[in-house]
Motif scaffolding. Structure first.
Motif, PDB file in Angstrom:
ATOM      1  N   GLU A  28       0.868  -1.190   0.000  1.00  0.00           N
ATOM      2  CA  GLU A  28       0.000   0.000   0.000  1.00  0.00           C
ATOM      3  C   GLU A  28       0.901   1.234   0.000  1.00  0.00           C
ATOM      4  O   GLU A  28       1.789   1.359   0.839  1.00  0.00           O
ATOM      5  CB  GLU A  28      -0.908  -0.021   1.243  1.00  0.00           C
ATOM      6  N   CYS A  51     -25.095   1.415   2.534  1.00  0.00           N
ATOM      7  CA  CYS A  51     -24.093   2.214   1.812  1.00  0.00           C
ATOM      8  C   CYS A  51     -22.793   1.444   1.680  1.00  0.00           C
ATOM      9  O   CYS A  51     -21.979   1.731   0.818  1.00  0.00           O
ATOM     10  CB  CYS A  51     -23.865   3.552   2.510  1.00  0.00           C
ATOM     11  N   ALA A 378     -11.932  -1.037  -8.242  1.00  0.00           N
ATOM     12  CA  ALA A 378     -12.132   0.166  -9.050  1.00  0.00           C
ATOM     13  C   ALA A 378     -10.933   0.514  -9.928  1.00  0.00           C
ATOM     14  O   ALA A 378     -10.995   1.473 -10.690  1.00  0.00           O
ATOM     15  CB  ALA A 378     -12.478   1.338  -8.123  1.00  0.00           C
ATOM     16  N   MET A 383     -16.790   1.618  -9.419  1.00  0.00           N
ATOM     17  CA  MET A 383     -17.713   0.617  -8.859  1.00  0.00           C
ATOM     18  C   MET A 383     -17.910   0.860  -7.376  1.00  0.00           C
ATOM     19  O   MET A 383     -17.113   1.555  -6.735  1.00  0.00           O
ATOM     20  CB  MET A 383     -17.250  -0.812  -9.146  1.00  0.00           C
ATOM     21  N   ILE A 385     -18.611  -0.327  -3.287  1.00  0.00           N
ATOM     22  CA  ILE A 385     -17.875  -1.196  -2.361  1.00  0.00           C
ATOM     23  C   ILE A 385     -18.314  -2.651  -2.549  1.00  0.00           C
ATOM     24  O   ILE A 385     -17.479  -3.553  -2.646  1.00  0.00           O
ATOM     25  CB  ILE A 385     -18.119  -0.714  -0.913  1.00  0.00           C
TER      26      ILE A 385
END
Ligand code: FAD
Length: 406
Positions: A28, A51, A378, A383, A385
């Motif tokens: 990362e 969500c 993505a 897109m 989650i």
């Protein structure tokens, strides 16, 4: 196995692969894990509105203390060579903080004299909570300031800068480098000039920190709020004609959340057309329309008035006249664009990009990827989650086959 990118897609894949017994190196570039999804707030009102914001932290918890996953945060991939197995060269930067000691008390933020020099992580249950930007921190200028280190009650801040280079060999690589949110400084909306014009990602962060939507300029409660959709997407003039898919759903949920916390908030929603999201959409949307003023127009300009209000100018398609409306805060719903890293990583791996600049999904027979190289989330296009998680699940299934584990 290497996974590049620790957003929700990379985390999901790393956790699943580890479950299959695969040793995973998770890279990362930022000091924090979780990507964009970890920065989003839960939008539940009196019930869950699906969500997906909670998913990122759950995936993160499945990875952080997993003995099969080596986490390399704050790490840049320098080069990748070979044709399977692959050799990855990387360089890691210390966050200048002992992740295991930092408890997120926030004293370093209060003491630091340079705004922005201390970055805050967004995952409340997973360290590090903070990281220090070496390029802004005064200690690295002339050694004069080390207030954060001196005042940290946990002794968590070490300020011993260090980079560590390394190399690993892997049989397969998953690219989950995600997207970049559009930065709307080129739009005529005053972003970066007017403090009360913010992006949807800024709004997410504000609502995570404070329950109420306040004006960034003076901390007063925002009574009139505008959302402007499709900022940096469906915009051929900016070179981004595609729809980002998730913004309508995300902004409408945020609007309803604000109204549930601030009963008298007046919200206007400027849009081109509203994208369907999820199976409960029709019911949610019908409810939302009763309290949100839906205006089918994209404003041309925003002006700050002498009273420090934001005047939004738009062409009303119903009356065919130019109109203005006044707000305390304007939220620009920014599009999801391909990140610069996509291009860099795609070049290293000889991966095809599609016309929009996203990486073609693995399994796309029209643009096949090199052997052992996979994509998820993505990085392959805008897109949600939930879609990122299922794309990671599908890809892990392919990888397990490639590694001969099923
Ligand atoms: C304002 C906003 C609101 C949203 N609201 C919702 C919502 O309500 N519901 C919903 O479902 N979705 C929402 N989304 C979409 C959601 O954020 C994405 O679905 C999700 O973040 C995609 O996850 P990802 O892992 O594919 O990508 P990302 O979250 O972008 O993660 C990619 C990770 O890869 C890292 N990376 C990139 N390049 C490299 C490299 N070269 N080396 C190492 N690491 C690298 C990045 O730092 C990042 O951590 C929203 C997005 C935005 C911008």
């Amino acid at each position: 196995m290497a996974v590049i990118g620790a957003g929700v897609a990379g985390l999901t894949a790393a956790g699943l692969l580890a479950g299959w017994g695969v040793e995973v190196s998770l890279f990362e570039k930022s000091p924090f894990l979780g990507g964009h999804a970890i920065q989003l707030g839960c939008k539940a009102t009196d019930s869950c509105v699906k969500c997906g914001a909670c998913v990122a932290e759950d995936q993160l918890m499945g990875v952080v203390r997993n003995p099969k996953v080596s986490i390399h945060a704050g790490t840049q991939i320098e080069a990748i060579s070979g044709q399977g197995p692959y050799q990855i060269s990387f360089c890691s930067h210390s966050p200048l903080v002992h992740a295991d000691r930092c408890n997120g008390c926030g004293i370093c933020f209060q003491k630091c004299p340079v705004p922005g020099a201390i970055l805050q992580g967004q995952a409340p249950r997973v360290g590090p909570y903070v990281a220090i930007r070496q390029d802004l921190c005064r200690f690295f200028d002339d050694g004069a300031c080390s207030l954060c280190r001196e005042t940290c009650p946990q002794g968590a801040i070490h300020l011993s800068a260090g980079t560590r280079s390394g190399q690993i060999h892997v049989d397969a690589i998953l690219v989950a480098t995600g997207f970049a949110p559009y930065i709307p400084s080129h739009k005529p909306y005053g972003y970066g000039l007017f403090q009360n014009v913010i992006t949807s990602l800024d709004a997410e962060r504000l609502l995570r920190e404070k329950t109420l939507m306040k004006r960034p300029s003076d901390g007063r409660l925002a009574g009139r709020i505008a959302f402007i959709q499709c900022v940096g997407s469906r915009d051929a003039r900016q070179g981004h004609p595609g729809c980002s898919k998730i913004c309508c759903g995300s902004s409408l949920r945020m609007a309803r959340l604000i109204q549930s916390r601030q009963n008298d908030a007046q919200i206007a929603f400027f849009y081109i057309d509203v994208q369907n999201f999820g199976k409960d959409f029709q019911c949610f949307y019908a409810n939302a329309r009763t309290s949100i003023e839906m205006i089918r127009a994209i404003p041309g300009d925003i002006i700050r008035t002498e009273k420090d209000e934001l005047e939004v100018i738009y062409f009303d398609p119903e009356t065919k006249v130019s109109k203005e409306a006044f707000f305390d805060v304007v939220i620009l719903s920014v599009g999801l664009l391909p990140s610069g890293d996509n291009k860099r990583v795609a070049r290293m791996l000889n991966l095809p990009l599609n016309d929009s600049g996203f990486i073609s999904p693995s399994g796309d027979d029209r643009r096949p990827s090199p052997a052992g190289i996979y994509t998820a989330g993505a990085a392959t296009g805008p897109m949600s989650i939930a879609e990122s998680v299922s794309s990671a699940e599908r890809t892990v299934f392919q990888i397990i086959g490639y590694l001969g584990l099923r």
